[in-house]
Structure formats: structure tokens, C-alpha cells
Enzyme design. Structure first.
Site, PDB file in Angstrom:
ATOM      1  N   ASP A  14       0.860  -1.190   0.000  1.00  0.00           N
ATOM      2  CA  ASP A  14       0.000   0.000   0.000  1.00  0.00           C
ATOM      3  C   ASP A  14       0.894   1.237   0.000  1.00  0.00           C
ATOM      4  O   ASP A  14       1.661   1.448   0.941  1.00  0.00           O
ATOM      5  CB  ASP A  14      -0.898  -0.018   1.237  1.00  0.00           C
ATOM      6  CG  ASP A  14      -2.013   1.017   1.175  1.00  0.00           C
ATOM      7  OD1 ASP A  14      -2.148   1.673   0.124  1.00  0.00           O
ATOM      8  OD2 ASP A  14      -2.727   1.177   2.176  1.00  0.00           O
ATOM      9  N   ASP A 108      -2.781   2.557  -6.117  1.00  0.00           N
ATOM     10  CA  ASP A 108      -1.763   2.620  -5.070  1.00  0.00           C
ATOM     11  C   ASP A 108      -1.687   1.403  -4.157  1.00  0.00           C
ATOM     12  O   ASP A 108      -0.989   1.439  -3.144  1.00  0.00           O
ATOM     13  CB  ASP A 108      -1.964   3.878  -4.218  1.00  0.00           C
ATOM     14  CG  ASP A 108      -3.318   3.899  -3.518  1.00  0.00           C
ATOM     15  OD1 ASP A 108      -4.199   3.116  -3.924  1.00  0.00           O
ATOM     16  OD2 ASP A 108      -3.476   4.689  -2.583  1.00  0.00           O
ATOM     17  N   GLU A 109      -2.378   0.319  -4.490  1.00  0.00           N
ATOM     18  CA  GLU A 109      -2.249  -0.876  -3.648  1.00  0.00           C
ATOM     19  C   GLU A 109      -2.516  -2.133  -4.458  1.00  0.00           C
ATOM     20  O   GLU A 109      -3.234  -2.118  -5.456  1.00  0.00           O
ATOM     21  CB  GLU A 109      -3.176  -0.812  -2.439  1.00  0.00           C
ATOM     22  CG  GLU A 109      -4.651  -0.750  -2.763  1.00  0.00           C
ATOM     23  CD  GLU A 109      -5.525  -0.795  -1.515  1.00  0.00           C
ATOM     24  OE1 GLU A 109      -5.217  -1.571  -0.584  1.00  0.00           O
ATOM     25  OE2 GLU A 109      -6.524  -0.048  -1.475  1.00  0.00           O
TER      26      GLU A 109
END
Length: 369
Positions: A14, A108-109
Site C-alpha cells: 500500500d 496505489d495498492e
């Protein structure tokens, strides 16, 4: 009681305050300062906040007005999604140096299954550390990671030592870790559910685990079974490199509240056009149209209709959306409208997940993490 689980080595990576961190990376003058991406207009909403801003209570989805009230020195930055996509692709290329089993959740993860990996490294902990170091050295950004036996525990763990940290929950430690966890930390337990759990005397994983399956099903409906199993470390969902899209949507927040249905229809026309473009780009269609309405008092309402056939063309989408708008009287003036299409034709291609059953726990202590 022991758990007999399929033991995998799962990493959840993350990125730390991704959008805001990218802006600080590209503009050194913003480093160390409280910034918010988006939200600068009167009706704007914060898309992301730097850690410096979070100290003042600034959070994503907060109105720009409230964010500025919390942090008078807050600096608003316009979002640059093309730039975020560009960096996200570079991050994913790093992931694929280690495994092809990468399941992105957003820009983003992502989950990575490194049970068997391209580096031949038996330690998922060391792989996560190396990935984070590469992201920092090659891209100048920090990331946090969680490492454990399944996606649920890995995701919970990734939030444990944020920012720029990681946590490994070894197989033999899973049950103790979950029992001691604050219920608010459980992935899938939102603010409303947490409040309900508090009222039922459920404050930790141990409290949740003390409740029977029937009790949780009665209290939380379909989610009851999910809570019952995950607190016992049971979550058999595999890392899926090609995640099946479940819905596609577009929405608009208006500069001024709308009270005229004529103006709302004009906006719906634009939104339906955008949804149709996205559907055609993704080569998908769906049966269930949902109209999202957010009123001026911030209350949210959704109205849905499932058609007997798949649709993707704008005229049909718009017609259904119009019918939903006129389905009942509006409660107030409107600040946001959205159209989403679900029950997509991609879902017919999914492989049915195996039924999750409670099993006894036997942990492989020699399984290196």
C-alpha cells in the site's frame, strides 16, 4: 482449536498517501507541508491528504471547506491522474519482477502471491522489504506492506506500521493477532458497522470470535458469515491477476445545488454519455442500472433497476436513469448525481469460489515467512 488453512505467502503493498506523495515528489517546495489533492473549490472534495495534513484531521472524501477549517495552512493541489497512472505502472512493473500473481486494488495498492516467486526467495518478509526499497530507490516514494497467510490478514497488517513500514503475521501468530485487534481495524468493518458492533459489546477480534455464526448472521445479514470466518483466519480468496470488474460508474458534483429536474436531466445526459464511453472502452455491458443521489444535506440515496437484457448504449442508460429519477419525489435539492451499471456480462465468466467452511487449525510452523 487449530486452523487447517491453505498456507500461502501473500503480500499487500500500500503506497503511503500516494497522490499527495507524488505531488510532493514532483514539487519539492511542497515537502513537509500539509497538502490536499483536490477539494479547492467551494464544492470540492479531498481526494488525498499528505501525512502532514492528516495530523490536523484532514482525510480523503472530506469537503474542501471542512479540510481548510481543520488546517488553515492547508495547500490545495489539482489532481494529475495521468501522472498517478504513469507511476502506478512503474510500481506494478517492480511487482512483476517477483511474481505474475499480482492483483491491483487501485493505483496505489495490490496483493502479491509470492508462495512461489521468480527470485526463488523463500522469505515473503524479505521480498516485501526489497520491493519497498526498490520503490523508494527507483521512484522516490515510500510504501508499506503486510505479509501473511491470506489476503485479509495481509491487508490488515499493511496498515499496522504505516507509513514506510511493514508487518509480518506468521502462521502461528494469526489467531492471536486477530483476537487482539481493535474491531475498527478489520477490513470490511466500516464506521457504521463498528458502531453497531460496539452496541453489541464487540470491541476486539476476541469479542467477535465469541459470537456464533447464527448470531452474526442475524445481526449483520450476509456479512455475518464473512466476519465469523475472517476472525478465525479463514479467507480463501486467491490473488487474481485479472480481477473481474463488478461495476462501472460516473458521477458529477455540482457547483450549485440543483432543484430543477430539467437541469438534472441535462446532467444525467452527460453522465450517461461518460458511462457509455467507459463501457465501450472496456467492451462490457450490464443489466442493473443504479442512480446515485446526494442531497444538499449530504444524505445519500440510491435507486436501482435490473433489466432483462444487457445494455451499454447511452440512450437506454439515460432512459432507465430518467425513470429512476422520477420514480419518487426528491427529498431535497441535489449536489451530486451518479449512474452506475453492475451485473456485468464479465461476471458470467467468473469461476465460482469454493464454499468457505470452518476447519480445524493446524499451522505449519516450518513454513518460512
Amino acid at each position: 482449536m487449530s486452523i487447517d488453512l491453505p498456507i500461502r505467502k501473500i503480500i499487500h503493498v500500500d503506497m503511503d498517501a500516494f497522490y499527495a506523495s507524488v505531488e510532493q515528489l514532483d514539487n519539492p517546495e511542497l515537502k513537509g507541508k500539509p497538502i490536499a489533492v483536490g477539494g479547492s473549490s467551494k464544492r470540492g472534495v479531498v481526494s488525498a491528504a499528505s501525512y502532514e495534513a492528516r495530523k490536523f484531521g484532514v482525510r480523503s472524501a472530506m469537503s474542501g471547506t471542512q479540510a481548510k477549517r481543520n488546517c488553515p495552512d492547508l495547500i490545495f493541489v489539482r489532481p494529475r491522474f495521468d501522472r498517478y497512472h504513469e507511476i502506478s505502472k512503474k510500481i506494478r512493473r517492480i511487482f512483476h519482477d517477483y511474481t505474475d500473481l499480482v492483483e491491483p486494488l487501485s493505483l496505489d495498492e495490490a496483493y502479491l502471491d509470492v508462495t512461489e516467486n521468480k527470485k526463488g526467495n523463500p522469505s515473503a518478509t524479505l521480498i516485501a522489504k526489497e520491493i519497498r526499497e526498490r520503490i523508494f530507490n527507483e521512484l522516490g516514494l515510500t510504501a508499506s506492506a503486510g505479509i501473511s497467510i491470506n489476503k485479509f490478514v495481509a491487508k490488515v497488517a499493511s496498515d499496522y506500521n504505516k507509513p514506510n513500514g511493514q508487518k509480518t503475521v506468521n502462521p502461528e501468530d494469526v489467531l492471536d493477532f486477530l483476537e487482539q485487534l481493535d474491531i475498527r481495524k478489520f477490513y470490511g468493518v466500516g464506521k457504521v458497522t463498528a458502531e453497531k458492533m460496539y452496541q453489541l459489546g464487540i470491541f476486539t477480534g476476541k469479542d467477535l470470535k465469541s459470537k456464533s455464526l447464527d448470531y452474526l448472521n442475524d445481526a449483520f445479514g450476509k456479512s455475518g458469515s464473512y466476519y465469523y470466518h475472517v476472525v478465525r483466519g479463514i479467507h480463501n480468496s486467491e490473488v487474481k491477476p485479472n480481477r473481474t470488474r463488478k461495476s462501472l460508474a460516473a458521477e458529477r458534483t455540482f457547483n450549485e445545488n440543483l432543484s430543477s429536474e430539467i437541469f438534472m436531466l441535462q446532467k444525467l445526459d452527460q453522465i450517461a454519455e461518460e458511462v457509455s464511453k467507459r463501457l465501450k472502452k472496456g467492451k462490457v455491458a450490464g443489466k442493473t442500472v443504479t442512480l446515485k443521489i446526494k442531497y444538499s444535506d449530504f444524505t445519500l440515496q440510491t435507486r436501482s433497476k435490473t433489466m432483462p437484457y444487457f445494455l451499454s448504449d447511452k440512450p437506454l442508460l439515460l432512459e432507465v436513469a430518467k425513470n429512476l429519477l422520477f420514480q419518487e419525489k426528491l427529498n431535497n435539492s441535489v449536489r451530486l448525481l451518479g449512474i452506475s451499471l453492475s451485473n456485468l456480462n464479465t461476471e458470467s465468466e467468473k469461476v465460482k469460489a469454493k464454499d468457505t467452511k470452518e476447519k480445524s487449525v493446524s499451522v505449519q510452523l516450518k513454513f518460512e515467512f
